[in-house]
Design an enzyme around this catalytic site. Sequence first.
Site, short mmCIF file in Angstrom:
data_model
loop_
_atom_site.label_atom_id
_atom_site.label_comp_id
_atom_site.label_asym_id
_atom_site.label_seq_id
_atom_site.Cartn_x
_atom_site.Cartn_y
_atom_site.Cartn_z
N VAL A 1 0.84 -1.20 0.00
CA VAL A 1 0.00 0.00 0.00
C VAL A 1 0.88 1.26 0.00
O VAL A 1 0.61 2.23 -0.72
CB VAL A 1 -0.97 -0.02 1.20
N ASP B 1 38.36 -41.28 6.43
CA ASP B 1 38.34 -40.49 7.66
C ASP B 1 37.43 -41.22 8.65
O ASP B 1 36.61 -42.05 8.25
CB ASP B 1 37.79 -39.10 7.30
N LYS C 1 3.77 1.70 -1.30
CA LYS C 1 4.34 1.94 -2.63
C LYS C 1 3.25 2.38 -3.62
O LYS C 1 3.50 3.20 -4.50
CB LYS C 1 5.02 0.66 -3.14
C1 GDG Z 1 1.36 -9.78 2.30
C2 GDG Z 1 2.34 -9.28 3.37
C3 GDG Z 1 3.58 -8.05 1.58
C4 GDG Z 1 -6.25 -3.36 -0.09
N1 GDG Z 1 -7.48 -2.88 0.01
C5 GDG Z 1 -8.04 -2.95 -1.20
C6 GDG Z 1 -7.11 -3.48 -2.07
N2 GDG Z 1 -6.00 -3.74 -1.36
C7 GDG Z 1 -4.76 -4.28 -1.91
C8 GDG Z 1 -3.68 -3.24 -1.88
C9 GDG Z 1 -2.42 -4.10 -1.89
C10 GDG Z 1 -2.86 -5.38 -1.18
O1 GDG Z 1 -4.28 -5.35 -1.11
C11 GDG Z 1 -2.33 -5.46 0.24
O2 GDG Z 1 -0.98 -5.76 0.19
P1 GDG Z 1 0.02 -5.45 1.39
O3 GDG Z 1 1.39 -5.66 0.90
O4 GDG Z 1 -0.17 -4.07 1.88
O5 GDG Z 1 -0.35 -6.44 2.59
P2 GDG Z 1 -0.80 -8.01 2.77
O6 GDG Z 1 -2.12 -8.27 2.21
O7 GDG Z 1 -0.71 -8.28 4.23
O8 GDG Z 1 0.30 -8.86 1.97
C12 GDG Z 1 2.91 -7.94 2.95
C13 GDG Z 1 2.65 -8.70 0.58
O9 GDG Z 1 2.13 -9.94 1.07
C14 GDG Z 1 3.35 -8.96 -0.75
O10 GDG Z 1 4.47 -9.77 -0.60
O11 GDG Z 1 3.89 -6.74 1.14
O12 GDG Z 1 3.84 -7.50 3.92
O13 GDG Z 1 1.71 -9.19 4.65
O14 GDG Z 1 -2.02 -4.41 -3.18
O15 GDG Z 1 -3.81 -2.42 -2.98
N3 GDG Z 1 -7.36 -3.64 -3.38
C15 GDG Z 1 -8.58 -3.28 -3.84
N4 GDG Z 1 -9.54 -2.80 -3.02
C16 GDG Z 1 -9.32 -2.61 -1.72
O16 GDG Z 1 -10.21 -2.20 -0.99
N5 GDG Z 1 -8.86 -3.42 -5.13
#
Ligand code: GDG
Length: 732
Positions: free
Chosen positions: A374, A494, A376
């Site tokens: 998020v 050995d 990034k």
């Molecule tokens: C795991 C690791 C690591 C969120 N709300 C909505 C929505 N999202 C999308 C965001 C983002 C994704 O969900 C969340 O990704 P994160 O990386 O922030 O966190 P985790 O889900 O915990 O992911 C994490 C990741 O794996 C990748 O390796 O970074 O640390 O915990 O892409 O945009 N998307 C939509 N609607 C929403 O309401 N469409």
Amino acid sequence: MPSTLINVSNRLPVTVQEDQILKSSGGLVAALEGFPEEHFKTKWIGWPGAAFPDERRREEVERKLSEEYGYIPIFLGEEEAHGFYEGFSNSSIWPLLHYLPNFLRYERAWWEDYQTVNRTFADKVLETAKDGDLIWVHDYQLMLVPAMLREAAPNLKIGFFLHTPFPAYEIFRCHPRRSELITGMLGADRIGFHAFGYLRHFSSTVQRLLGIETGLTQIANEEHTAALGVYPIGINARKFQETLDSKEFHQRQKEFRLGHQGKRLVISVERMDYTKGILRRLEAIDNFLANSQGDNDVRFLFVSVPSREGIEEYQQLVQEVESRVGQLNGKYATLVDSPIHFVHASIPFVDLCALYALADAALITPLIDGMNLVAKEFIACQQEKGGSLILSEFAGAAEELFNAFLVNPYDSEAVAETLKGALALPEGERRERIQPMREQVLRYDAKHWARSFIDDLVSGAVKDARTAKGDIKEVREVVGRTLTAGKRIALFLDYDGTLREIEREPNAAKPTAELEELLHRLSQHPNLDLTILSGRSQENLEAFLGAYPFRLIAEHGATWRPPGQKDWERLDKNINYAWKEALMPILRNYEQATPGSAIEEKPSSIVWHYRKADNEFGRWKANQLTEELSALTANHPIKVRHGKKMIEVTATENNKGAAVTRVLAENDNYGAILCAGDDLTDESMFELNIPYLLTIKVGAGPTQARFRIKDPVTFRKLLDDLFIRKTCSDRE
Ligand code: GDG
């Protein structure tokens, strides 16, 4: 170049509904979409998001997914899926990987389900994969899969990526299945992490739990080496760019701007998860609002996607967050407005982009997070505005996003103050902060991430070239041929770690009845000339093996007992050992400073043993000592050897390779020469350049030997097959 990349993840990147298949927009799918087709065809194995109890429907889904997407669904029974997913994966491993042992729950039945489901995934991969395919297994739900694959198909190229943090050893050791989990991961050829800290923790955990000597680039595990690497995941830059250029985006942005007119918007987006720090953030917002003295132009917008709703801790979290939001709104609302907008739902991608673009600040304060995409994504969407990113220093993303306002999410006063400061910055300054980060986020995107991992997996970048590659069949053939031709074979073996398993207490490693029987038979073999060589003292070797007629070489070649004789003869009469006295005080210092370590003095060497010290501390001190001694002895004929859990200082002339050469100089009528050993001191034999030489490394680690055998049991079995069973059956 391999033809197919098979991705293996818990969920397929689609959700199959009654009559349609919806493609999900996750970073992983995007990352892999960027690969040119001529290099890789991508297949995907995973759960399609529903149980499909009806068999006909299941078959239909399977056919459709395979034909239209190249996806191979795994169907799980409801109960099994529950134990595997809600149970073991998300109530047991997830909390621990995120430093929350108090949330850890464990049930044996979940563990059973986890193993069964991991086995189902592995079987599906084995069914699907062809020679030369690459397998990429993702995340904590499938930690056992790499080792299962390795065992069944040792030649597959297997990658594993952990999307979460890997915690410190003190935390990970709490898990009842800690050793099985890391052993499972070690089946991979390459293990990737988002950040260096996670890699370091993993390496140290393997060392301390499994007693394997690990490095920061690779871990030599049994018969193969797992390379480690850091690959911070990025976003699907192209998809964001396309959306920012779309009409729909501009339309939604306009609508939202209108809806939040006159407000400065601070957004938070996440799955509803206790690791994301939502309650602590609300505390910080309370603080912020309490200090804003009626100045209420800031609106907080929370988008919290429902997550893992079947798990009690998550249900509780939702209740607590809702109640706290209600409380704060009650406390700070006016008759026309309330400060916190809380949306507990997933919103469309284009809306998400519009909010990211419109926000004055993003408040992203996980208590811990593997990466956090998020953060990034927010930066990528801030093309004009120059909003501020307030980011937890405990998110993996904090290591890359150099201009973010980093905060400690537990310090709610500091979070509130940082937010206040960030909002007060002049717009030009804010834009200057965010633009260089934006360039970086768009350049190092998900495609870059996947490409770096896969390139390294294919080329085996950090792989040590010195890994025994020969097929043990060749040893069997050469030995068989030589014996059939009636020629003699010289065996140089050995003892500790090769013929006999290493014991914590060296004196306990005397030959077992089984080994005695084997040695007896080998010594009776008419075509064998057996030598046992060791770093042990002459007295020690005599006590263990004195009764046998074969040749014994002790202290790495400083002294020997020729075959059939009783007396030992020193071979190091011309060596001056005056340096021993000079170096002894240094070794004594290390003995004192490292509980459990001890010094052993032999006529030809001094040894510092750290087998009984704490694994990690011992290794650390050992590296220090090696460095110190190597510097001191650099210009002298003194060798510092870092062997298995010991450091030995001896004269350069004393080495097993020289001892072998000496024996061969006196007897040269061999049809084959076989040398076997398990540690660095045996490498001097493996490096010899003589004809008919077969070299076998027993156990893990880099080596010059051509062949490798897993452990002493397997090695004894090999000797038995080569020289005893064969001879018996020949005689029969
Ligand atoms: C795991 C690791 C690591 C969120 N709300 C909505 C929505 N999202 C999308 C965001 C983002 C994704 O969900 C969340 O990704 P994160 O990386 O922030 O966190 P985790 O889900 O915990 O992911 C994490 C990741 O794996 C990748 O390796 O970074 O640390 O915990 O892409 O945009 N998307 C939509 N609607 C929403 O309401 N469409």
